[in-house]
Design an enzyme around this catalytic site. Structure first.
Site, PDB file in Angstrom:
ATOM      1  N   GLY A  86       0.819  -1.202   0.000  1.00 10.55           N
ATOM      2  CA  GLY A  86       0.000   0.000   0.000  1.00 10.55           C
ATOM      3  C   GLY A  86       0.851   1.250   0.000  1.00 10.55           C
ATOM      4  NE  ARG A 142       0.844   8.470   8.759  1.00 14.36           N
ATOM      5  CZ  ARG A 142       0.966   7.963   9.953  1.00 14.36           C
ATOM      6  NH1 ARG A 142       0.009   7.217  10.465  1.00 14.36           N
ATOM      7  NH2 ARG A 142       2.041   8.162  10.655  1.00 14.36           N
ATOM      8  CB  SER A 196       1.842  -0.552  10.034  1.00 14.78           C
ATOM      9  OG  SER A 196       2.956  -0.291   9.208  1.00 14.78           O
ATOM     10  CB  ALA A 249      11.407  -2.386  13.213  1.00 10.93           C
ATOM     11  CB  THR A 250      13.263  -2.984   7.633  1.00 11.35           C
ATOM     12  OG1 THR A 250      12.190  -2.120   7.282  1.00 11.35           O
ATOM     13  CG2 THR A 250      12.852  -4.429   7.436  1.00 11.35           C
ATOM     14  CG  HIS A 285       4.965   3.480  14.038  1.00 12.09           C
ATOM     15  ND1 HIS A 285       5.675   3.500  12.863  1.00 12.09           N
ATOM     16  CD2 HIS A 285       3.960   4.361  13.872  1.00 12.09           C
ATOM     17  CE1 HIS A 285       5.123   4.365  12.023  1.00 12.09           C
ATOM     18  NE2 HIS A 285       4.087   4.895  12.622  1.00 12.09           N
ATOM     19  NE  ARG A 286      10.537  -0.032  20.284  1.00 14.52           N
ATOM     20  CZ  ARG A 286      11.475  -0.976  20.359  1.00 14.52           C
ATOM     21  NH1 ARG A 286      11.423  -1.892  21.310  1.00 14.52           N
ATOM     22  NH2 ARG A 286      12.467  -1.005  19.486  1.00 14.52           N
ATOM     23  NE  ARG A 307       5.465  -2.927  17.068  1.00  9.68           N
ATOM     24  CZ  ARG A 307       6.229  -1.947  16.590  1.00  9.68           C
ATOM     25  NH1 ARG A 307       5.810  -1.221  15.597  1.00  9.68           N
ATOM     26  NH2 ARG A 307       7.414  -1.707  17.099  1.00  9.68           N
ATOM     27  CD  GLU A 319      15.413  -0.406  16.110  1.00  6.47           C
ATOM     28  OE1 GLU A 319      16.490  -0.004  15.644  1.00  6.47           O
ATOM     29  OE2 GLU A 319      14.681   0.272  16.853  1.00  6.47           O
TER      30      GLU A 319
END
Lengths: 180, 180, 180
Positions: free
Chosen positions: C14, C17, C21, C39-40, C55-56, C59, C67
């Site tokens: 996608g 935004r 995720s 996480a990349t 984001h962390r 979750r 990471e």
């Protein structure tokens, strides 16, 4: 080609590196017909020349390639035949070529539509969707987006089938899978 | 309008020149209702003024147009009626207007959601998907992408139907075709 | 996890935004398994550090986060287990990391495909579609688009299921909903 559908048109729409050309080629090669590739690009720099040579090698010996930067309607009329599938790749470069040559894109698209309608064999058209990012800073890019988007809409309206490619996978926009 | 569904909401999402507005207008015009067009744009330069005038002429005399750059929730509340279909075009310019006016986009979107929920008649909302290109160089454009994307998600969550337009053709994101 | 499908792979594609995720996390959390988030990204500036921390926190405590900017195949091999769902977020930043580290993206993708095939538990991969805007001005961005697009195509080819997200809503690209 099955008798009831002597002529069919397919639009393969998608982003850069979405697998559009590969999908279009696979659909064409699935038909038991002569294969003619109408490339709208001309090699104008080394980066593009590399791409063209690589793509031509990828397609292999079954394909006849002709380069048609502007006269697309004429090329479709000249090469369409009941024993041949035409692959036009792609309409977005054609839009760009029309702009640089200061041709009337709307009129040229109308002539292409007429040629598609008259084609005796299947025609597959590849095009980029370029309007899904941030509005470009410069007016020329905005105008290009308009021209390319209008061509996509006009062609999508008249083809028998249209798909939107993402990551090599097709989403059906319209029609049945009558080609390939 | 069929009795069981006195109020319905539809989100028409797509790229630039994807046929969003035309699709939304056709869906609205298929209803036997008064037509009110809520334009979120204001003519700020000649290019935009030309577009606005052209679009207004394209819509024709059946439509009443009002310009609402910021107060969208209020406009929906003021004009929603069981004998009227509202077309909001578009949420992405609204997002841009909110940012320039330093308004809280999340709060304003919440208020718009409330107004949609309370609407006595159908409301069609047009919005751009702007996040499918390369990450923009400048931080403002990245922030705009975030704001516009969050608005799209929030509205998509609450509407009855959502479609994604490509080359004028709709892909169904959710819901049934209850409008138009 | 139902016995007949001990391992399944899902690609969530996608724009920025688009709710990728969130969708991927919801699908993972619907499984009654341990949750590992790969996480990349690495925090390289304040804007990114803020996003990562947010984001962390979003979750929540059920997730273990690691990471992995480059060694994705190794991480999948090390953490895949029949009692665990892995969420890789995202392949596009990984593509960027590979380019900056001058690694061979095609070879690394092949190794990732091998690791996915060997995984004892479900793996969900998030990726951006970045090729649907205007052609970028600079050659590096064009090359990035190519690398990211090729990774998307290769992964889409091998996963059991792939979806394209727009405004938080999924369009099915392939497969059945076997995860979440």
């Amino acid at each position: 080609m099955a008798a009831p559908h002597p002529s069919r048109t397919l639009l393969v729409l998608g982003g850069a590196r979405s697998g559009k050309s590969r999908h279009a080629q696979a659909r064409a090669e699935a038909l038991d017909l002569k294969l003619v590739y109408i490339a709208t690009c001309e090699a104008q720099d080394e980066e593009m020349a590399d791409r063209i040579a690589r793509h031509r090698a990828d397609r292999g010996a079954r394909w006849t390639t002709i380069e048609v930067p502007l006269q697309l309607a004429e090329a479709v009329r000249a090469h369409a035949a009941s024993d041949t599938v035409l692959l036009v790749d792609c309409l977005t470069l054609w839009a760009s070529n029309l702009m640089f040559a200061e041709r009337d894109a709307e009129q040229e698209t109308g002539r292409l539509v007429d040629a598609l309608t008259a084609a005796a064999g299947p025609v597959i058209l590849v095009s980029n969707e370029v309007g899904l990012g941030i509005v470009p800073d410069n007016a020329l890019a905005r105008r290009f987006r308009d021209v390319a988007g209008r061509i996509n809409q006009r062609i999508a309206e008249v083809v028998d089938e249209a798909v939107f490619l993402a990551a090599g996978l097709p989403l059906k926009l319209k029609g049945q899978s009558l080609i390939g």
